[in-house]
Design a protein around this motif. Structure first.
Motif, PDB file in Angstrom:
ATOM      1  N   ASN A 144       0.834  -1.216   0.000  1.00 43.24           N
ATOM      2  CA  ASN A 144       0.000   0.000   0.000  1.00 43.24           C
ATOM      3  C   ASN A 144       0.854   1.246   0.000  1.00 43.24           C
ATOM      4  O   ASN A 144       0.606   2.205  -0.728  1.00 43.24           O
ATOM      5  CB  ASN A 144      -0.910   0.026   1.244  1.00 43.24           C
ATOM      6  N   VAL A 145       1.880   1.183   0.873  1.00 43.38           N
ATOM      7  CA  VAL A 145       2.764   2.348   1.000  1.00 43.38           C
ATOM      8  C   VAL A 145       3.527   2.578  -0.301  1.00 43.38           C
ATOM      9  O   VAL A 145       3.658   3.701  -0.772  1.00 43.38           O
ATOM     10  CB  VAL A 145       3.739   2.124   2.158  1.00 43.38           C
ATOM     11  N   ARG A 146       4.022   1.493  -0.843  1.00 43.95           N
ATOM     12  CA  ARG A 146       4.781   1.576  -2.073  1.00 43.95           C
ATOM     13  C   ARG A 146       3.958   2.235  -3.180  1.00 43.95           C
ATOM     14  O   ARG A 146       4.417   3.134  -3.858  1.00 43.95           O
ATOM     15  CB  ARG A 146       5.190   0.163  -2.513  1.00 43.95           C
ATOM     16  N   ARG A 147       2.700   1.800  -3.302  1.00 39.95           N
ATOM     17  CA  ARG A 147       1.822   2.365  -4.317  1.00 39.95           C
ATOM     18  C   ARG A 147       1.583   3.849  -4.051  1.00 39.95           C
ATOM     19  O   ARG A 147       1.608   4.665  -4.947  1.00 39.95           O
ATOM     20  CB  ARG A 147       0.484   1.628  -4.345  1.00 39.95           C
ATOM     21  N   HIS A 148       1.404   4.139  -2.764  1.00 39.54           N
ATOM     22  CA  HIS A 148       1.113   5.528  -2.390  1.00 39.54           C
ATOM     23  C   HIS A 148       2.288   6.433  -2.731  1.00 39.54           C
ATOM     24  O   HIS A 148       2.115   7.526  -3.258  1.00 39.54           O
ATOM     25  CB  HIS A 148       0.822   5.595  -0.890  1.00 39.54           C
ATOM     26  N   VAL A 149       3.467   5.985  -2.427  1.00 42.89           N
ATOM     27  CA  VAL A 149       4.645   6.818  -2.661  1.00 42.89           C
ATOM     28  C   VAL A 149       4.934   6.956  -4.146  1.00 42.89           C
ATOM     29  O   VAL A 149       5.345   8.010  -4.621  1.00 42.89           O
ATOM     30  CB  VAL A 149       5.876   6.208  -1.936  1.00 42.89           C
TER      31      VAL A 149
ATOM     32  N   ALA B  95      14.974 -16.041  11.950  1.00 38.33           N
ATOM     33  CA  ALA B  95      13.671 -15.539  11.510  1.00 38.33           C
ATOM     34  C   ALA B  95      13.392 -14.172  12.121  1.00 38.33           C
ATOM     35  O   ALA B  95      12.852 -13.287  11.472  1.00 38.33           O
ATOM     36  CB  ALA B  95      12.574 -16.530  11.876  1.00 38.33           C
ATOM     37  N   TYR B  96      13.763 -14.002  13.366  1.00 36.02           N
ATOM     38  CA  TYR B  96      13.558 -12.719  14.044  1.00 36.02           C
ATOM     39  C   TYR B  96      14.328 -11.617  13.341  1.00 36.02           C
ATOM     40  O   TYR B  96      13.776 -10.563  13.018  1.00 36.02           O
ATOM     41  CB  TYR B  96      14.023 -12.864  15.494  1.00 36.02           C
ATOM     42  N   LEU B  97      15.602 -11.873  13.078  1.00 38.33           N
ATOM     43  CA  LEU B  97      16.412 -10.861  12.405  1.00 38.33           C
ATOM     44  C   LEU B  97      15.980 -10.675  10.955  1.00 38.33           C
ATOM     45  O   LEU B  97      16.037  -9.568  10.426  1.00 38.33           O
ATOM     46  CB  LEU B  97      17.892 -11.225  12.465  1.00 38.33           C
ATOM     47  N   ASP B  98      15.555 -11.766  10.315  1.00 39.47           N
ATOM     48  CA  ASP B  98      15.054 -11.668   8.940  1.00 39.47           C
ATOM     49  C   ASP B  98      13.906 -10.677   8.863  1.00 39.47           C
ATOM     50  O   ASP B  98      13.799  -9.884   7.943  1.00 39.47           O
ATOM     51  CB  ASP B  98      14.533 -13.035   8.443  1.00 39.47           C
ATOM     52  N   ARG B  99      13.044 -10.744   9.835  1.00 35.57           N
ATOM     53  CA  ARG B  99      11.867  -9.879   9.845  1.00 35.57           C
ATOM     54  C   ARG B  99      12.294  -8.421   9.950  1.00 35.57           C
ATOM     55  O   ARG B  99      11.825  -7.554   9.221  1.00 35.57           O
ATOM     56  CB  ARG B  99      10.966 -10.260  11.009  1.00 35.57           C
ATOM     57  N   ILE B 100      13.199  -8.140  10.884  1.00 38.26           N
ATOM     58  CA  ILE B 100      13.663  -6.765  11.030  1.00 38.26           C
ATOM     59  C   ILE B 100      14.419  -6.347   9.771  1.00 38.26           C
ATOM     60  O   ILE B 100      14.314  -5.202   9.319  1.00 38.26           O
ATOM     61  CB  ILE B 100      14.542  -6.633  12.282  1.00 38.26           C
ATOM     62  N   SER B 101      15.157  -7.274   9.216  1.00 36.68           N
ATOM     63  CA  SER B 101      15.893  -7.005   7.983  1.00 36.68           C
ATOM     64  C   SER B 101      14.955  -6.613   6.845  1.00 36.68           C
ATOM     65  O   SER B 101      15.233  -5.676   6.085  1.00 36.68           O
ATOM     66  CB  SER B 101      16.695  -8.256   7.605  1.00 36.68           C
ATOM     67  N   GLU B 102      13.831  -7.321   6.731  1.00 36.08           N
ATOM     68  CA  GLU B 102      12.857  -6.999   5.698  1.00 36.08           C
ATOM     69  C   GLU B 102      12.278  -5.605   5.903  1.00 36.08           C
ATOM     70  O   GLU B 102      12.031  -4.875   4.938  1.00 36.08           O
ATOM     71  CB  GLU B 102      11.710  -8.012   5.711  1.00 36.08           C
ATOM     72  N   GLN B 103      12.039  -5.283   7.158  1.00 35.31           N
ATOM     73  CA  GLN B 103      11.518  -3.953   7.465  1.00 35.31           C
ATOM     74  C   GLN B 103      12.469  -2.883   6.943  1.00 35.31           C
ATOM     75  O   GLN B 103      12.047  -1.875   6.369  1.00 35.31           O
ATOM     76  CB  GLN B 103      11.397  -3.767   8.984  1.00 35.31           C
ATOM     77  N   ASP B 105      14.713  -3.245   4.510  1.00 35.11           N
ATOM     78  CA  ASP B 105      14.685  -3.261   3.043  1.00 35.11           C
ATOM     79  C   ASP B 105      13.556  -2.380   2.533  1.00 35.11           C
ATOM     80  O   ASP B 105      13.736  -1.567   1.621  1.00 35.11           O
ATOM     81  CB  ASP B 105      14.475  -4.689   2.516  1.00 35.11           C
ATOM     82  N   ASP B 106      12.387  -2.544   3.132  1.00 38.65           N
ATOM     83  CA  ASP B 106      11.233  -1.776   2.677  1.00 38.65           C
ATOM     84  C   ASP B 106      11.391  -0.290   2.994  1.00 38.65           C
ATOM     85  O   ASP B 106      11.072   0.567   2.168  1.00 38.65           O
ATOM     86  CB  ASP B 106       9.961  -2.321   3.322  1.00 38.65           C
ATOM     87  N   ALA B 107      11.894   0.016   4.185  1.00 38.56           N
ATOM     88  CA  ALA B 107      12.075   1.423   4.563  1.00 38.56           C
ATOM     89  C   ALA B 107      13.059   2.105   3.619  1.00 38.56           C
ATOM     90  O   ALA B 107      12.835   3.240   3.184  1.00 38.56           O
ATOM     91  CB  ALA B 107      12.561   1.529   6.007  1.00 38.56           C
ATOM     92  N   LEU B 108      14.138   1.405   3.278  1.00 42.18           N
ATOM     93  CA  LEU B 108      15.147   2.008   2.393  1.00 42.18           C
ATOM     94  C   LEU B 108      14.617   2.174   0.978  1.00 42.18           C
ATOM     95  O   LEU B 108      14.998   3.106   0.265  1.00 42.18           O
ATOM     96  CB  LEU B 108      16.438   1.191   2.420  1.00 42.18           C
TER      97      LEU B 108
END
Lengths: 151, 117
Positions: A144-149, B95-103, B105-108
């Protein structure tokens, strides 16, 4: 055997001058725009800033960032509590992880390195449900965010 | 090794479980011991210690920490203690670190779009 289990390291090259990237990180309003958090004030060394997550569906989440270093235009670091989403818990007394952004000019733009460390100091009594995020639900929100941005 | 594990054993660990896990992993010698068990299979304390500049007492302490965190299990073979990896717990830390890692990736990616639009 994994190479690292106590820190997360990320690298991304951004096609923009270092000062542009620096501003996107250290200006609290700009940070909030891409990170998706509405911060209550500016970033300042030694100060904490609270904010409300602005992802659709996650508006009940708040976060607090405690700024450590603002070394223009090369290192920006802060401490926070990852996944502090339970409104009933006072996270202020818990150990934090450290997030460090480092900038370097490279041909083509700016190399940004992000390191999050300190996972071994997380408290043992943090409730497990704070972390029970539905995988597919989260992915959907990211989309959703990706689309929004992009739109 | 981790690809062979079932999704159930790789499920993300909650915070309650995460801290002692990462505390156990936050030591170079302990990571080295895990690495040896990963590549060498079940080993005695003596074999794990071979070539390391650490006393037998220190190695035993490290193994106890790993044991308390659920990362290794042990059994007795005569007078020796034989140690082995408990792969589920390592998978959970992953798995715990993978999850934070994905976060991240998306933020960047959002940062990239924000800056480069």
């Amino acid at each position: 055997m994994p190479t690292s289990l106590d820190r997360i390291e990320k690298e991304i090259t951004l096609r923009a001058p270092k000062s542009r990237v620096w501003r996107a990180l250290t200006n609290a309003e700009e940070f909030g725009e891409w990170f998706r958090v509405k911060l209550e004030g500016p970033f300042a060394v030694g100060k904490s800033v609270h904010g409300r997550i602005t992802y659709p569906g996650y508006e009940h989440m708040t976060m607090a960032i405690s700024v450590e270093r603002v070394d223009a235009e090369h290192l920006f670091s802060f401490r926070w509590h990852p996944y502090s989403i339970d409104p009933k818990v006072d996270y202020s007394k818990e150990a934090t992880t450290l997030v460090e952004f480092r900038l370097k000019e490279v041909s083509g733009g700016t190399l940004l390195t992000v390191v999050e460390s300190g996972f071994e100091k997380l408290p043992a009594d943090r409730r497990a449900e704070a972390f029970r995020m539905n995988d597919s639900g989260w992915q959907e929100q990211i989309e959703n965010v990706r689309r929004h941005v992009a739109g | 090794m981790f690809d062979a594990m079932s999704p159930a054993s790789r499920r993300a660990v909650g915070f309650r479980e995460a801290a002692p896990l990462f505390a156990a992993l936050g030591d170079q010698t302990r990571l080295q011991l895990l690495d040896r068990l990963c590549h060498g299979g079940p080993s005695s304390t003596a074999r794990l210690r071979a070539g390391l500049p650490v006393s037998h007492q220190a190695i035993s302490k490290h193994l106890e920490v790993l044991h308390a965190a659920g990362l290794v299990r042990s059994s007795r073979r005569g007078r020796e203690r034989i140690w082995d990896l408990e792969p589920k717990r390592l998978g959970a830390a992953h798995a715990y670190l993978d999850r934070i890692s994905e976060q991240w990736d998306d933020a960047l990616e959002r940062l990239k779009k924000f800056i480069e639009h």
